[in-house]
Design an enzyme around this catalytic site. Structure first.
Site, PDB file in Angstrom:
ATOM      1  N   ARG A   1      -9.017  -0.179   3.554  1.00 14.14           N
ATOM      2  CA  ARG A   1      -8.150   0.824   2.937  1.00 14.14           C
ATOM      3  C   ARG A   1      -6.739   0.294   2.715  1.00 14.14           C
ATOM      4  O   ARG A   1      -6.049   0.721   1.802  1.00 14.14           O
ATOM      5  CB  ARG A   1      -8.073   2.066   3.836  1.00 14.14           C
ATOM      6  CG  ARG A   1      -9.199   3.039   3.663  1.00 14.14           C
ATOM      7  CD  ARG A   1      -8.837   4.364   4.271  1.00 14.14           C
ATOM      8  NE  ARG A   1      -7.446   4.662   3.955  1.00 14.14           N
ATOM      9  CZ  ARG A   1      -6.596   5.212   4.836  1.00 14.14           C
ATOM     10  NH1 ARG A   1      -6.990   5.494   6.040  1.00 14.14           N
ATOM     11  NH2 ARG A   1      -5.348   5.459   4.500  1.00 14.14           N
TER      12      ARG A   1
ATOM     13  N   ARG B   1       0.460  14.686  13.043  1.00 14.60           N
ATOM     14  CA  ARG B   1       0.943  14.426  11.676  1.00 14.60           C
ATOM     15  C   ARG B   1       1.143  15.720  10.876  1.00 14.60           C
ATOM     16  O   ARG B   1       0.539  15.931   9.829  1.00 14.60           O
ATOM     17  CB  ARG B   1       0.002  13.468  10.945  1.00 14.60           C
ATOM     18  CG  ARG B   1      -0.215  12.181  11.717  1.00 14.60           C
ATOM     19  CD  ARG B   1      -1.022  11.171  10.932  1.00 14.60           C
ATOM     20  NE  ARG B   1      -0.163  10.424  10.003  1.00 14.60           N
ATOM     21  CZ  ARG B   1      -0.626   9.408   9.257  1.00 14.60           C
ATOM     22  NH1 ARG B   1      -1.922   9.089   9.292  1.00 14.60           N
ATOM     23  NH2 ARG B   1       0.179   8.743   8.448  1.00 14.60           N
TER      24      ARG B   1
ATOM     25  N   CYS C   1      -5.115   8.254   8.795  1.00 13.55           N
ATOM     26  CA  CYS C   1      -5.431   7.727  10.129  1.00 13.55           C
ATOM     27  C   CYS C   1      -5.150   8.757  11.219  1.00 13.55           C
ATOM     28  O   CYS C   1      -4.134   9.443  11.201  1.00 13.55           O
ATOM     29  CB  CYS C   1      -4.590   6.477  10.390  1.00 13.55           C
ATOM     30  SG  CYS C   1      -5.027   5.132   9.291  1.00 13.55           S
TER      31      CYS C   1
ATOM     32  N   LYS D   1       0.861  -1.204   0.000  1.00 15.68           N
ATOM     33  CA  LYS D   1       0.000   0.000   0.000  1.00 15.68           C
ATOM     34  C   LYS D   1       0.888   1.241   0.000  1.00 15.68           C
ATOM     35  O   LYS D   1       0.754   2.115  -0.860  1.00 15.68           O
ATOM     36  CB  LYS D   1      -0.893   0.024   1.219  1.00 15.68           C
ATOM     37  CG  LYS D   1      -1.537   1.383   1.505  1.00 15.68           C
ATOM     38  CD  LYS D   1      -2.443   1.397   2.705  1.00 15.68           C
ATOM     39  CE  LYS D   1      -1.806   1.871   3.957  1.00 15.68           C
ATOM     40  NZ  LYS D   1      -1.660   3.333   4.120  1.00 15.68           N
ATOM     41  N   ASN D   2       1.825   1.320   0.956  1.00 14.84           N
ATOM     42  CA  ASN D   2       2.571   2.563   1.129  1.00 14.84           C
ATOM     43  C   ASN D   2       3.580   2.813   0.025  1.00 14.84           C
ATOM     44  O   ASN D   2       3.961   3.963  -0.223  1.00 14.84           O
ATOM     45  CB  ASN D   2       3.218   2.608   2.510  1.00 14.84           C
ATOM     46  CG  ASN D   2       2.145   2.760   3.600  1.00 14.84           C
ATOM     47  OD1 ASN D   2       1.001   3.122   3.293  1.00 14.84           O
ATOM     48  ND2 ASN D   2       2.483   2.430   4.824  1.00 14.84           N
TER      49      ASN D   2
ATOM     50  N   ASP E   1       3.661   0.580  12.273  1.00 11.69           N
ATOM     51  CA  ASP E   1       2.417   0.042  11.701  1.00 11.69           C
ATOM     52  C   ASP E   1       2.124  -1.376  12.186  1.00 11.69           C
ATOM     53  O   ASP E   1       1.005  -1.864  12.024  1.00 11.69           O
ATOM     54  CB  ASP E   1       2.485   0.038  10.165  1.00 11.69           C
ATOM     55  CG  ASP E   1       2.489   1.445   9.616  1.00 11.69           C
ATOM     56  OD1 ASP E   1       2.762   1.616   8.423  1.00 11.69           O
ATOM     57  OD2 ASP E   1       2.246   2.385  10.394  1.00 11.69           O
TER      58      ASP E   1
HETATM   59  C1  EPZ Z   1       3.892   6.933   6.571  1.00 10.99           C
HETATM   60  O1  EPZ Z   1       3.178   7.986   7.198  1.00 10.99           O
HETATM   61  C2  EPZ Z   1       2.896   5.801   6.418  1.00 10.99           C
HETATM   62  N1  EPZ Z   1       1.791   6.247   5.564  1.00 10.99           N
HETATM   63  C3  EPZ Z   1       2.365   5.388   7.784  1.00 10.99           C
HETATM   64  O2  EPZ Z   1       1.550   4.244   7.589  1.00 10.99           O
HETATM   65  C4  EPZ Z   1       3.536   4.982   8.674  1.00 10.99           C
HETATM   66  O3  EPZ Z   1       3.042   4.719   9.970  1.00 10.99           O
HETATM   67  C5  EPZ Z   1       4.569   6.109   8.729  1.00 10.99           C
HETATM   68  O4  EPZ Z   1       4.967   6.472   7.394  1.00 10.99           O
HETATM   69  C6  EPZ Z   1       5.810   5.711   9.509  1.00 10.99           C
HETATM   70  O5  EPZ Z   1       6.370   4.576   8.917  1.00 10.99           O
HETATM   71  C7  EPZ Z   1       1.980   6.231   4.231  1.00 10.99           C
HETATM   72  O6  EPZ Z   1       3.034   5.881   3.740  1.00 10.99           O
HETATM   73  C8  EPZ Z   1       0.805   6.677   3.400  1.00 10.99           C
HETATM   74  P1  EPZ Z   1       6.150  10.043   8.860  1.00 10.99           P
HETATM   75  P2  EPZ Z   1       3.846   9.448   7.282  1.00 10.99           P
HETATM   76  O7  EPZ Z   1       6.194  11.292   8.062  1.00 10.99           O
HETATM   77  O8  EPZ Z   1       4.660   9.680   6.068  1.00 10.99           O
HETATM   78  C9  EPZ Z   1       6.234  13.351  12.251  1.00 10.99           C
HETATM   79  C10 EPZ Z   1      -0.340   2.953   7.702  1.00 10.99           C
HETATM   80  O9  EPZ Z   1      -0.898   2.410   8.665  1.00 10.99           O
HETATM   81  N2  EPZ Z   1       6.357  14.319  11.165  1.00 10.99           N
HETATM   82  O10 EPZ Z   1       7.287   9.090   8.776  1.00 10.99           O
HETATM   83  O11 EPZ Z   1       2.790  10.414   7.637  1.00 10.99           O
HETATM   84  C11 EPZ Z   1       4.891  12.657  12.242  1.00 10.99           C
HETATM   85  O12 EPZ Z   1       3.909  13.429  12.915  1.00 10.99           O
HETATM   86  C12 EPZ Z   1       0.135   4.356   7.842  1.00 10.99           C
HETATM   87  O13 EPZ Z   1      -0.100   2.410   6.595  1.00 10.99           O
HETATM   88  C13 EPZ Z   1       6.606  15.651  11.469  1.00 10.99           C
HETATM   89  O14 EPZ Z   1       6.693  16.032  12.634  1.00 10.99           O
HETATM   90  O15 EPZ Z   1       4.820   9.250   8.534  1.00 10.99           O
HETATM   91  C14 EPZ Z   1       5.189  11.372  12.967  1.00 10.99           C
HETATM   92  O16 EPZ Z   1       5.136  11.607  14.352  1.00 10.99           O
HETATM   93  C15 EPZ Z   1      -0.190   4.958   9.201  1.00 10.99           C
HETATM   94  N3  EPZ Z   1       6.725  16.546  10.446  1.00 10.99           N
HETATM   95  C16 EPZ Z   1       6.632  11.066  12.536  1.00 10.99           C
HETATM   96  O17 EPZ Z   1       7.163  12.301  12.056  1.00 10.99           O
HETATM   97  C17 EPZ Z   1       6.621  16.165   9.129  1.00 10.99           C
HETATM   98  O18 EPZ Z   1       6.747  17.031   8.243  1.00 10.99           O
HETATM   99  C18 EPZ Z   1       6.736  10.035  11.422  1.00 10.99           C
HETATM  100  O19 EPZ Z   1       5.876  10.460  10.382  1.00 10.99           O
HETATM  101  C19 EPZ Z   1       6.374  14.806   8.838  1.00 10.99           C
HETATM  102  C20 EPZ Z   1       6.253  13.902   9.863  1.00 10.99           C
END
Ligand code: EPZ
Length: 423
Positions: A399, A125, A120, A24-25, A307
């Site tokens: 999803r 985020r 989610c 998916k991702n 995840d």
């Molecule tokens: C991706 O989300 C995945 N989603 C998530 O999977 C997954 O949990 C996550 O990566 C971590 O592996 C998709 O790929 C569509 P991050 P993403 O940016 O990109 C903070 C699932 O269940 N952050 O790595 O949103 C953020 O708040 C989903 O498939 C900032 O502070 O994750 C979080 O605490 C859920 N500023 C941490 O970093 C930013 O600009 C990691 O977020 C970006 C992120």
């Protein structure tokens, strides 16, 4: 409110063989990346899930010609008809990965207007790191209301992420793919789907080096040609199926996966006393003894994936002893545990730490899915429980997991859906 609920009568060990679908991702990153091409692309092994279908609609709305054959898991995309760089807010809200359209459109035509993403509810985020990368590459970025607009010719530069972010890494790669000169991204995510995106970009003629390490170098290409590309299998679906096999004390072979992507989970399951054996493109999970309690701390790849924290927590509710689960990536990813308490789980939550005291039995109960992986965790709890569990809002699960009910049923699970009684 979904029009149906999912029901599971637990207690049956899962036995047999199943397969993993495309990731998916990775798919939600590779599909927008096809907009960077000057020719049609064909993407193979895309999972037949809601997020892929929504992205196909968004790209069509931009003017791309998209044909998605869900049965063949194949999508052909011709971006030459793209005639706008604006994604309507309500479309952006339908999924998290809509924000990749920012990077892809900036990379393609130097401007983008995309609404804040949905996704989610597992924490705040923010997208500050994405915007930091776009600004460093030369874009003027404005956030007005819930709309992000970015405009500017992309010029290669150095970007040091303040924290590791999968989305931020991917978005920066998309924006830099056609930039003038070379971009160096520091402190980047190393997830398998970051590597998969790099491989896809390179298959179109881009020059991305270092994906999978903490520094990625991208030499922008003025023209990217078409490509036929097969996305990698889903690491999180693989892990969810592994955990379901262990949770039901079954014996399952999961085909079409990449065992090296699963090492953090495999190590934890082995520590619990679960028998896990890797084959070339398959993993076998059996239970040969009781499950010991273990401690889990989520970390960026190659650490234990956030995840899989939720499905793993379900498994730990019946381990012998107390397990400590620390969620370091998202600030609100324990909602499933509150639902499992209704099934008899003994859990104490303190900020980012959950202490799960193993119990001998869970009982079926009505529970509600609050996000995609919480839904998966509740399915696993239902498979373990005595009696029947009703899962409300199961649409979340659809999803991210392709045909999950059929896959579990083929392994012996008693899982079915019923329409919600008219209120
Ligand atoms: C991706 O989300 C995945 N989603 C998530 O999977 C997954 O949990 C996550 O990566 C971590 O592996 C998709 O790929 C569509 P991050 P993403 O940016 O990109 C903070 C699932 O269940 N952050 O790595 O949103 C953020 O708040 C989903 O498939 C900032 O502070 O994750 C979080 O605490 C859920 N500023 C941490 O970093 C930013 O600009 C990691 O977020 C970006 C992120």
């Amino acid at each position: 409110m979904d029009a149906y609920k999912l029901l599971i009568t637990g207690g049956t060990p899962l036995v047999g063989e199943t397969y993993v679908s495309g990731g998916k991702n990775t798919s939600v990153a590779v599909i927008p990346a096809a907009l960077l091409s000057d020719e049609p692309c064909t993407l193979e092994n895309l999972p037949d899930i809601e997020d892929v279908r929504v992205l196909a609609e968004i790209l069509e709305g931009l003017g791309a010609k998209v044909h998605y054959d869900a049965v063949a898991r194949r999508m052909t995309l011709d971006p030459r008809g793209v005639n706008t760089c604006r994604v309507p807010y309500k479309q952006s809200q339908r999924m998290r990965a809509s924000y990749y359209l920012l990077g892809a459109l900036l990379g393609r035509c130097g401007q983008a207007e995309v609404g804040y993403p949905g996704g989610c509810s597992i924490g705040a985020r923010p997208v500050d790191q994405h915007l930091k990368a776009f600004r460093a590459l030369g874009a003027e970025v404005e956030e007005r209301g819930a709309i992000i607009t970015a405009k500017g010719r992309m010029v290669g530069t150095a970007v040091f992420f303040d924290r590791i972010t999968v989305g931020g890494t991917i978005n920066a790669m998309l924006a830099a793919a056609k930039a003038e000169g070379t971009t160096v991204l520091y402190n980047v995510a190393r997830e398998p789907h970051v590597v998969d995106l790099a491989n896809f970009l390179n298959s179109m003629g881009c020059r991305v080096k270092g994906a999978g390490t903490d520094i990625i170098r991208i030499t922008g290409a003025q023209h990217l040609h078409g490509s036929t590309y097969t996305v990698i299998p889903d690491q999180i679906e693989t892990g969810t199926l592994m955990i379901a096999a262990a949770a039901t004390r079954g014996d399952v072979v999961i085909r079409g996966c990449i065992p090296t992507h699963m090492e953090a989970l495999t190590a934890k399951l082995l520590e619990m006393g679960v028998a896990v054996s890797d084959m070339d493109d398959a993993i076998r999970v059996r239970t040969v003894r009781g499950h010991r309690a273990v401690n889990v701390k989520t970390q960026e790849y190659p650490g234990f994936p956030t995840d899989l924290q939720q499905p793993m927590s379900a498994l730990l509710t019946r381990a012998s002893g107390d397990s400590v689960v620390i969620e370091t990536i998202f600030e609100s990813r324990f909602k499933h545990l509150t639902e499992m308490q209704r099934m008899g789980a003994h859990v104490r939550i303190l900020d980012q730490t959950a202490i799960i005291e193993g119990v001998s039995e869970l009982y079926g109960a009505p529970v509600t899915a609050t996000d995609l992986r919480a839904g998966a965790a509740l399915v696993i709890a239902g498979l373990m429980a005595t009696g029947t569990t009703e899962i409300y809002e199961p649409g979340y699960i659809e999803r991210g997991y392709e045909h999950i009910e059929e896959k579990l049923r083929s392994l012996g699970a008693k899982i079915w859906r019923e329409p919600l009684e008219a209120r």
